[in-house]
Structure formats: structure tokens, C-alpha cells
Enzyme design. Sequence first.
Site, PDB file in Angstrom:
ATOM      1  N   ASP A 135      37.379  47.013  50.321  1.00 39.09           N
ATOM      2  CA  ASP A 135      37.255  45.319  50.339  1.00 39.09           C
ATOM      3  C   ASP A 135      38.064  45.149  52.013  1.00 39.09           C
ATOM      4  O   ASP A 135      37.226  44.288  52.692  1.00 39.09           O
ATOM      5  CB  ASP A 135      38.168  44.944  49.568  1.00 39.09           C
ATOM      6  N   SER A 212      41.500  35.479  38.787  1.00 41.46           N
ATOM      7  CA  SER A 212      42.413  35.990  39.414  1.00 41.46           C
ATOM      8  C   SER A 212      43.316  36.197  39.558  1.00 41.46           C
ATOM      9  O   SER A 212      42.842  35.068  41.358  1.00 41.46           O
ATOM     10  CB  SER A 212      42.165  37.340  38.586  1.00 41.46           C
ATOM     11  N   SER A 277      36.054  35.885  49.046  1.00 41.38           N
ATOM     12  CA  SER A 277      35.911  36.099  48.132  1.00 41.38           C
ATOM     13  C   SER A 277      34.090  36.203  47.758  1.00 41.38           C
ATOM     14  O   SER A 277      33.616  35.316  47.979  1.00 41.38           O
ATOM     15  CB  SER A 277      36.806  35.774  46.447  1.00 41.38           C
ATOM     16  N   ARG A 279      33.008  34.678  45.084  1.00 43.20           N
ATOM     17  CA  ARG A 279      32.683  33.695  44.233  1.00 43.20           C
ATOM     18  C   ARG A 279      31.725  32.647  45.238  1.00 43.20           C
ATOM     19  O   ARG A 279      30.931  31.984  44.916  1.00 43.20           O
ATOM     20  CB  ARG A 279      33.673  33.200  44.161  1.00 43.20           C
TER      21      ARG A 279
HETATM   22  N1  UDP Z   1      34.499  34.846  38.512  1.00 40.81           N
HETATM   23  C1  UDP Z   1      33.844  34.873  37.336  1.00 40.81           C
HETATM   24  N2  UDP Z   1      34.474  33.867  36.452  1.00 40.81           N
HETATM   25  C2  UDP Z   1      35.614  34.177  35.712  1.00 40.81           C
HETATM   26  C3  UDP Z   1      36.384  34.510  36.903  1.00 40.81           C
HETATM   27  C4  UDP Z   1      35.893  35.527  37.700  1.00 40.81           C
HETATM   28  O1  UDP Z   1      32.769  34.453  37.548  1.00 40.81           O
HETATM   29  O2  UDP Z   1      36.091  33.349  34.748  1.00 40.81           O
HETATM   30  C5  UDP Z   1      33.994  36.175  39.335  1.00 40.81           C
HETATM   31  C6  UDP Z   1      35.052  35.564  40.831  1.00 40.81           C
HETATM   32  O3  UDP Z   1      33.392  34.351  40.907  1.00 40.81           O
HETATM   33  C7  UDP Z   1      34.652  36.206  41.184  1.00 40.81           C
HETATM   34  C8  UDP Z   1      35.057  38.038  40.874  1.00 40.81           C
HETATM   35  O4  UDP Z   1      34.376  37.219  39.541  1.00 40.81           O
HETATM   36  O5  UDP Z   1      32.910  36.490  41.836  1.00 40.81           O
HETATM   37  C9  UDP Z   1      36.240  38.154  41.005  1.00 40.81           C
HETATM   38  O6  UDP Z   1      37.197  37.020  41.109  1.00 40.81           O
HETATM   39  P1  UDP Z   1      38.796  37.226  40.844  1.00 40.81           P
HETATM   40  O7  UDP Z   1      38.699  35.709  40.966  1.00 40.81           O
HETATM   41  O8  UDP Z   1      39.252  37.984  39.718  1.00 40.81           O
HETATM   42  O9  UDP Z   1      38.652  37.436  42.233  1.00 40.81           O
HETATM   43  P2  UDP Z   1      38.400  37.410  44.100  1.00 40.81           P
HETATM   44  O10 UDP Z   1      36.782  38.188  44.495  1.00 40.81           O
HETATM   45  O11 UDP Z   1      37.955  36.222  43.899  1.00 40.81           O
HETATM   46  O12 UDP Z   1      39.562  37.719  44.986  1.00 40.81           O
END
Ligand code: UDP
Length: 385
Positions: A135, A212, A277, A279
Site C-alpha cells: 500500500d 475499520s 482508501s 472507498r
Molecule cells: N468497506 C465496505 N464496507 C464496510 C467496511 C469496509 O465496503 O462496512 C470497504 C471500504 O470502503 C474499503 C475497504 O472495504 O474500500 C477497506 O475498508 P477499511 O476501512 O477497512 O480500510 P481502508 O482501506 O479504507 O483504510
Amino acid sequence: ETPEAEADEDRVENDCEDEDCVMHEKLKYTKEHRWSHYLEEIESALAKYEPCSQANCSCHKSVIEADLSLWVEDGVRRDMLDQLKDRGTTYQIIEHKLYREEKCMFPFRCKGVEHFILEIIDDLPNMEFILNTHDYPQTIRRLKPGPVFSFSKTGVHADVMYPAWSFWEGGPAISLYPTGIGRWDLHRDTIAKEAAKWPWEKKKPLGFFRGSRTTGERDALVLHSRSHPDAVDAQYTKNQAWRSLKDTLGVEPASEVKFEDHCHYKYLYNFRGVAASFRLKHLFLCKSLVFHVGEEWKEFFYPALKPWVHYIPIATDFGNAWELLDFVKENDEVVRQIAERGHEFVWHHLRMEDVTCYWKTLLLEYAKLLKFRTRRNPSFAEVKR
Ligand code: UDP
């Protein structure tokens, strides 16, 4: 009272014939004054914004230029790559075939990347490059290193951004997506369908976040949600590193929520994780308003998304975050339009073909900088579809 406000009051008195009208107009002007700085931000961002054309992934081209600019003058020498070979997996392209050293820290991530390169292999010249599948980026700009490809970086890093593996496969595996989030093409369809069922007027006027605790930057929102559940629903889920309640700020982990179910809410928060992220791009598909926290961490498509045009920026100290929540609620139509523009951009300029096009442009431009002839490393194996 400012002279401006006084002038507004005079106007109210002159335009109105009864007390009710005066009250109503006064309230309106006070509100407008309260929000004028944000409204001006939007106006000036829109005035500066130049929409880009859909052809040839042109919206993102300046990112390739900026990332490769470090080597434009003197090129990339063989010894530069040799020095950096521990920072990632080395790939070679020779006579339209893709070869890779055996080592790949995250095989699904390598596969997610190889999917795109194999699609365009017939158009690519010979070259060698180092691809970081961690990452975190690997090189510091100030030290003038050689090029290493990474999916995300900040302005401090010299890494060359490539479209993340997770557009195809190898994204984080959560219980809802046990083989990793991936398949952006499929998510685009599913999220769009759910978004159509949840038009702006129907969405719950709440801030929403589910994820998370990959960084403590998210704590302020989660804590605010606990004290103001009527304004924000932000809860921590478990990730693979979860050990105890401490990792979810003292409460049980929340259930995970699918990307498409994010569309039920009007205001969606995005934060960096270890790097950017994954997301963010999904949130835009909901046609909800995106609050994007922090501006340091980028993926290749972030620079084309503009604050106040496509999303509302929030500083990492969360200084004005709660005020902004009032702003969005009281300026519903203006905010709906930001959400609409954010959606439009991602829908039209972050398609699978834009990702493939970005890879192609990046590799063609990169190959021009190489100062050595790529000779096949006999220990590398061919990567096939
Ligand atoms: N995610 C999701 N639903 C949840 C939790 C996480 O769709 O309830 C997705 C989130 O959008 C991201 C990935 O899983 O793309 C990992 O999320 P997390 O928050 O664990 O880590 P990040 O990569 O954002 O630091």
C-alpha cells in the site's frame, strides 16, 4: 453587526409590508451570511473549473506528466532500476510479451495489474519497470530516486502512480467481499442500480461512514457519531488486524455495509487509510455528497476531482466538520448539485476503459524515458492471460 448585514436589514424593511415577511426575510439573509464563505468557495471553484473531454483518458493525463517529470531531462538508467529492485516486483515487456520475476508479495494484486497490461500488450514497446504492490509508496522525491510504480502517494513521494489492482482484483477482503473488493465494472453497475432506487430526496440526511480503524484520523467522526447519532452514523468495523475492543475505540465492531447500501445516506465520508482508501471512487457512484477528509494521499484519478466542484473537502483536524454538516443540511440544492457533478465525473471519466487507457498512456510515456535496451532476464517467467 457588519455594514453588509445592516444593508440587508434595510432592504428587508423596504421590501416587506408585514411583520411576518420581515422576520422571514431577515432569517434568510442571516442564513445566507452564515454560509456565504462556503457558497463563494463553490462559486469560485466552478468558475475556475474546466471540464475535460471524455476521449483518451485526457482528464488524467497531467498526472502522468507530473509523475514522470523527474526523469524527463536525464532519462531512466539501468542502474537506477537495479538499485530499486527490492522495492517491488520487476516486470519486462519484450516483443509484446509480459514477463515477471517470480517474487510478488501479493499475488492477487499482481494479477489485478497484469489484467490491464495484458489487454494492451500488443501496443506496448519493450521496457522494464518496478511495480510496488504494498500500500505504502517507496521513494522520496527529494532524494531524486529512480521510478517505482505505486498505486498511491503524497507530494513527498517520487513514486509513479498506476491504477490500483483493485479495479480488477486483489482489493481488501472483507466479509461482504471475501475474495477482495475488486471488479470496478461490476460495482459500477450494482451501485448505480441502488443509487437509482435512492434519489436525493429519499436519502437519509445523515453523515455516514463504515470502515475499520486503519488510521486514527477517523476517530473524531466515530466519536461525534456516538454523541450525535441524529447527525452522523459512523462506526468502526473489524479488519484483519483487529485484536481487541481498543481497535474499535472501546465498542463491539459494527457489521459491514455494502457499497450500494451507502447510497441510502446523503453525506458520505472518505478518509485515507494506510495510503489512499479504495472507498472514494465507490462513494461517488451513489450520487450522495462526498466529504473527502485530507488532501495529501492520492490515487491517479484524484487530481481531476476538484474540491467544491465534485466533493466538499474537510481538513484532517476536523476543524469545521460539524459546521459543514449544518451547511449541507441548510443548502440542500447546492449540495445536491455537487453530488451530481461528482457522480457525473466518476461515471464518465473513471470507466474501465479509462483505467486501461491510463495504463497504456503511462507505459508508452514511461518507455520513452528508458536509456537502456531491455534484455530479457532468463529467470523471469512469461505472464499469460
Ligand atoms: N468497506 C465496505 N464496507 C464496510 C467496511 C469496509 O465496503 O462496512 C470497504 C471500504 O470502503 C474499503 C475497504 O472495504 O474500500 C477497506 O475498508 P477499511 O476501512 O477497512 O480500510 P481502508 O482501506 O479504507 O483504510
